[in-house]
Design a protein around this motif. Structure first.
Motif, PDB file in Angstrom:
ATOM      1  N   GLY A 104      22.968  -4.847 -22.641  1.00  0.00           N
ATOM      2  CA  GLY A 104      23.871  -4.967 -23.780  1.00  0.00           C
ATOM      3  C   GLY A 104      24.571  -3.684 -24.152  1.00  0.00           C
ATOM      4  N   GLY A 105      24.264  -2.603 -23.445  1.00  0.00           N
ATOM      5  CA  GLY A 105      24.897  -1.325 -23.749  1.00  0.00           C
ATOM      6  C   GLY A 105      24.382  -0.716 -25.034  1.00  0.00           C
ATOM      7  N   SER A 131      27.929   4.914 -17.689  1.00  0.00           N
ATOM      8  CA  SER A 131      28.694   3.727 -18.065  1.00  0.00           C
ATOM      9  C   SER A 131      28.817   2.776 -16.882  1.00  0.00           C
ATOM     10  N   ASP A 132      29.300   1.561 -17.178  1.00  0.00           N
ATOM     11  CA  ASP A 132      29.473   0.576 -16.113  1.00  0.00           C
ATOM     12  C   ASP A 132      30.611   0.938 -15.163  1.00  0.00           C
ATOM     13  N   THR A 136      29.641   9.428 -16.430  1.00  0.00           N
ATOM     14  CA  THR A 136      28.484   9.984 -17.125  1.00  0.00           C
ATOM     15  C   THR A 136      28.913  10.277 -18.561  1.00  0.00           C
ATOM     16  N   ALA A 137      28.554   9.363 -19.459  1.00  0.00           N
ATOM     17  CA  ALA A 137      28.951   9.518 -20.858  1.00  0.00           C
ATOM     18  C   ALA A 137      28.267  10.709 -21.498  1.00  0.00           C
ATOM     19  N   LEU A 138      27.030  10.962 -21.100  1.00  0.00           N
ATOM     20  CA  LEU A 138      26.284  12.118 -21.604  1.00  0.00           C
ATOM     21  C   LEU A 138      25.365  12.642 -20.506  1.00  0.00           C
ATOM     22  N   VAL A 208      34.057   6.538 -25.722  1.00  0.00           N
ATOM     23  CA  VAL A 208      33.985   5.973 -27.076  1.00  0.00           C
ATOM     24  C   VAL A 208      33.472   4.537 -27.080  1.00  0.00           C
ATOM     25  N   ASP A 209      33.573   3.843 -25.945  1.00  0.00           N
ATOM     26  CA  ASP A 209      33.067   2.477 -25.853  1.00  0.00           C
ATOM     27  C   ASP A 209      31.575   2.529 -25.516  1.00  0.00           C
ATOM     28  N   LEU A 210      30.749   2.563 -26.557  1.00  0.00           N
ATOM     29  CA  LEU A 210      29.311   2.701 -26.348  1.00  0.00           C
ATOM     30  C   LEU A 210      28.718   1.518 -25.587  1.00  0.00           C
ATOM     31  N   LYS A 211      29.306   0.342 -25.759  1.00  0.00           N
ATOM     32  CA  LYS A 211      28.776  -0.837 -25.075  1.00  0.00           C
ATOM     33  C   LYS A 211      28.892  -0.718 -23.556  1.00  0.00           C
ATOM     34  N   SER A 212      29.793   0.151 -23.100  1.00  0.00           N
ATOM     35  CA  SER A 212      29.958   0.325 -21.657  1.00  0.00           C
ATOM     36  C   SER A 212      28.854   1.174 -21.043  1.00  0.00           C
ATOM     37  N   ILE A 213      28.030   1.821 -21.887  1.00  0.00           N
ATOM     38  CA  ILE A 213      26.931   2.661 -21.388  1.00  0.00           C
ATOM     39  C   ILE A 213      25.746   1.756 -21.098  1.00  0.00           C
TER      40      ILE A 213
END
Length: 230
Positions: A104-105, A131-132, A136-138, A208-213
């Motif tokens: 669900g991210g 992310s999907d 690498t978001a972080l 910024v799209d946290l759901k993509s992580i």
């Protein structure tokens, strides 16, 4: 038969289960109910205001494992997900370490917890939120002695195959041979990172799209205990 001492401080109406040792909860806001496997049910009459309770302490010679309660229909109104204990992610081996799926991210208010033990004579540890789109978001890189850094936490992101501007933080709570608990909390505009209960850094979102992580990667000079999500 003597029982380990258990002292529960619970938020009003919230239910918490500890298996296989004990289940406890507020019973109609009038008492504290406890049930241990293999024993009779115990009922403690309320002596303090339950709204003031926000912690649980368990002591004794027990191996503690915390799991969500099995019957969410009987919980108080509100978001069941918001009051779940941390759920253990299933980690799978990769070429460099281990990866766990974030179903669900992420979203604001969610946390990722990484627990492990640092190896002796370590060089670096890496925790990545991916992310999907394989960004690498972080990237969190505690570096003991690696790539010119000594006892520094490096934070960065890799977007569309390109690393961004690196941030370095010299507050360094890690030590060789020591256990650690690293918590990444999704705030409104940034990731808030704490280690062993102490705030270390804030990292503004570059994805910024946290759901993509949707994944957590962990590798480096450490023994991983587990990764959990709330």
């Amino acid at each position: 038969m003597s029982r380990p001492f258990l002292f529960f401080l619970l938020s009003a109406g919230l239910l918490s289960c500890v298996k296989p040792v004990v289940c406890a909860g507020a019973k109609k806001s009038k008492s504290l109910q406890m049930e241990a496997v293999g024993t009779e049910e115990l009922d403690f009459k309320e002596k303090l205001v339950l709204e003031a309770f926000n912690k649980m302490v368990v002591s004794g010679k027990v191996k503690l494992q915390v799991e969500p309660c099995a019957d969410p229909e009987n919980l108080p109104s509100g978001s069941y997900d918001d009051i779940l204990v941390y759920r253990k992610l299933k980690m799978k081996p990769t070429k460099t370490g281990q990866r766990g799926e974030v179903v669900g991210g992420l979203r604001v208010g969610r946390s990722i917890v990484v627990r492990g033990r640092v190896n002796q004579d370590p060089e670096r540890i890496t925790v990545n939120l991916v992310s999907d789109k394989s960004d690498t978001a972080l990237h969190l890189g505690p570096r003991f002695n690696s790539l010119g850094y000594v006892n520094v936490i490096v934070a960065n992101s890799r977007l569309a195959g390109v690393w961004g501007t690196e941030e370095s933080h010299r507050q360094f709570p890690f030590a060789p041979g020591q256990y650690f608990e690293l918590v990444i909390l999704c705030e409104t505009d940034s990731f808030s990172v704490t280690v062993n209960g102490q705030h270390q850094l804030d990292y503004n979102y570059r994805v910024v799209d946290l759901k993509s992580i949707t994944a957590v990667d962990v590798h480096g000079d450490m023994t991983l205990i587990d990764v959990r999500m709330k």
